[in-house]
Design a protein around this motif. Sequence first.
Motif, PDB file in Angstrom:
ATOM      1  N   ALA A 149      -7.445   1.884   4.924  1.00  0.00           N
ATOM      2  CA  ALA A 149      -7.014   0.621   4.314  1.00  0.00           C
ATOM      3  C   ALA A 149      -6.021   0.884   3.187  1.00  0.00           C
ATOM      4  CB  ALA A 149      -8.227  -0.154   3.798  1.00  0.00           C
ATOM      5  N   TRP A 150      -6.279   1.921   2.415  1.00  0.00           N
ATOM      6  CA  TRP A 150      -5.387   2.271   1.305  1.00  0.00           C
ATOM      7  C   TRP A 150      -4.016   2.689   1.818  1.00  0.00           C
ATOM      8  CZ3 TRP A 150      -5.733   1.505  -3.774  1.00  0.00           C
ATOM      9  CH2 TRP A 150      -4.820   2.168  -4.604  1.00  0.00           C
ATOM     10  N   LEU A 151      -3.980   3.533   2.856  1.00  0.00           N
ATOM     11  CA  LEU A 151      -2.701   3.999   3.394  1.00  0.00           C
ATOM     12  C   LEU A 151      -1.899   2.831   3.961  1.00  0.00           C
ATOM     13  CD1 LEU A 151      -0.660   6.132   4.206  1.00  0.00           C
ATOM     14  CD2 LEU A 151      -2.068   6.635   6.228  1.00  0.00           C
ATOM     15  N   GLY A 152      -2.568   1.930   4.701  1.00  0.00           N
ATOM     16  CA  GLY A 152      -1.855   0.784   5.245  1.00  0.00           C
ATOM     17  C   GLY A 152      -1.260  -0.090   4.158  1.00  0.00           C
ATOM     18  N   THR A 153      -1.973  -0.233   3.047  1.00  0.00           N
ATOM     19  CA  THR A 153      -1.471  -1.020   1.918  1.00  0.00           C
ATOM     20  C   THR A 153      -0.288  -0.316   1.255  1.00  0.00           C
ATOM     21  OG1 THR A 153      -3.730  -1.811   1.548  1.00  0.00           O
ATOM     22  CG2 THR A 153      -2.148  -2.147  -0.234  1.00  0.00           C
ATOM     23  N   TYR A 154      -0.402   0.985   1.114  1.00  0.00           N
ATOM     24  CA  TYR A 154       0.688   1.785   0.526  1.00  0.00           C
ATOM     25  C   TYR A 154       1.969   1.619   1.332  1.00  0.00           C
ATOM     26  CZ  TYR A 154       3.291   6.140  -0.406  1.00  0.00           C
ATOM     27  OH  TYR A 154       4.260   7.064  -0.684  1.00  0.00           O
ATOM     28  N   VAL A 191      -2.710  -8.950   7.814  1.00  0.00           N
ATOM     29  CA  VAL A 191      -3.525  -7.864   8.368  1.00  0.00           C
ATOM     30  C   VAL A 191      -4.014  -6.948   7.252  1.00  0.00           C
ATOM     31  CG1 VAL A 191      -3.493  -5.827   9.853  1.00  0.00           C
ATOM     32  CG2 VAL A 191      -2.415  -7.951  10.626  1.00  0.00           C
ATOM     33  N   VAL A 192      -3.111  -6.581   6.342  1.00  0.00           N
ATOM     34  CA  VAL A 192      -3.491  -5.702   5.238  1.00  0.00           C
ATOM     35  C   VAL A 192      -4.569  -6.354   4.382  1.00  0.00           C
ATOM     36  CG1 VAL A 192      -2.664  -4.547   3.157  1.00  0.00           C
ATOM     37  CG2 VAL A 192      -1.247  -4.563   5.207  1.00  0.00           C
ATOM     38  N   THR A 193      -4.397  -7.620   4.062  1.00  0.00           N
ATOM     39  CA  THR A 193      -5.375  -8.340   3.243  1.00  0.00           C
ATOM     40  C   THR A 193      -6.718  -8.447   3.956  1.00  0.00           C
ATOM     41  OG1 THR A 193      -3.558  -9.635   2.275  1.00  0.00           O
ATOM     42  CG2 THR A 193      -5.790 -10.470   1.962  1.00  0.00           C
TER      43      THR A 193
END
Length: 383
Positions: A316-321, A342-344
């Motif tokens: 989840a962190w990588l996708g947000t980054y 999707v990220v949220t």
Amino acid sequence: MTLVAHDRIDAVLDATQDILTRRAGASVRIDDPEDLGGSGRSTVLRVRVADNPVSLDRTLVVKAFDDNSESAQVLREIASYRYATALPTASRPGPQLLASDLDTRILVLTDLGNGRGMLDQLASPDVDEVRRGVSAWGQALGRMHAATYGGEDDFRALLRVSGRGGRRPDADALAAGIGREAAASVRRADEVAAEVGIDVPGEFGDVLSAGLELFSDSRFRAFSPSDVGPENILINDDGVQFMDYEWGAFRDAALDVAYALTTFPAALSDQASTRRVELESALIDAWRSEASPLWPALSDDRTLHTRLITACTLWAWLGTYWMLESDTSGHDWALHTSDPRVVTMRWADLADTVDDSVGAEDVQVVGEVARSMERALRRLWFE
């Protein structure tokens, strides 16, 4: 499908015929190329074998990397397919490698047929059909992990011999592909948190660091194609097939299960979305049915849930980054998305998972940060 220039297709066909002819010791001719799409760095074709002196299948799949692809990436995929092809038939996670050539950057694979893509399966309004798909997905992951546990030395040997003239990929999974991207996102954790407008406690940083350790330091290591998201899964008569081995590596099996849990909810139909938790449990249970005999410690819910939450947090962190940095380096990965919804949603789902998991006290900080991230991202993108 993607459109590929005719001259590129002709060049790939000519080079593939030469590779197969050298392998067979007799002339092999292929024609009727069908463009199957590619990653942007590669051309993937289904071809018909017209002259067949060595009893090749009637159709084959050819993957040709472009000249801009890293040689280490091509080498890693060749080694990964060689490793997977050597497994017992029932344990092979995808197509077999029939031939390869490093100079032309071409791989020739068995054709798995058209089948049905996992994305299509997940989009079904029939929840029972979706459940069968995710269960088959989890079971296939478990079979692959069980069949490859303890095989890392063999894989490293293939990495060493796949290249020539000193060209060989790094055997360290953290130094390759998505592991490298994940490490970069963790190094910049404070910057990312500041951009979103939240405070990240040190305990959460410890969880991210523990997620990185799953790439290189684990007792539950097994082979993974690395991008085991729904875009890279075909379901045919033989079950679930994983299609892309560009970053194949040995790493903690929990990373694969968590990758599936992180990427499949966005592909669900409206009907199936209301049963997300049930579907996640089906995937985990199917995987554990194959993996628990190998790793009895994972039969303990607390041990398993803590490990999966740690891995899901990293994803989840990588996708947000990637989203915040407008980073397209991961555009070929199922984890990558340009959709802020999707990220949220991933952070909301992660917070719910922590709330519902047995033994999640060990990673309680994840639930708190996940709720903060969800609220902050909604303010950033939707208000």
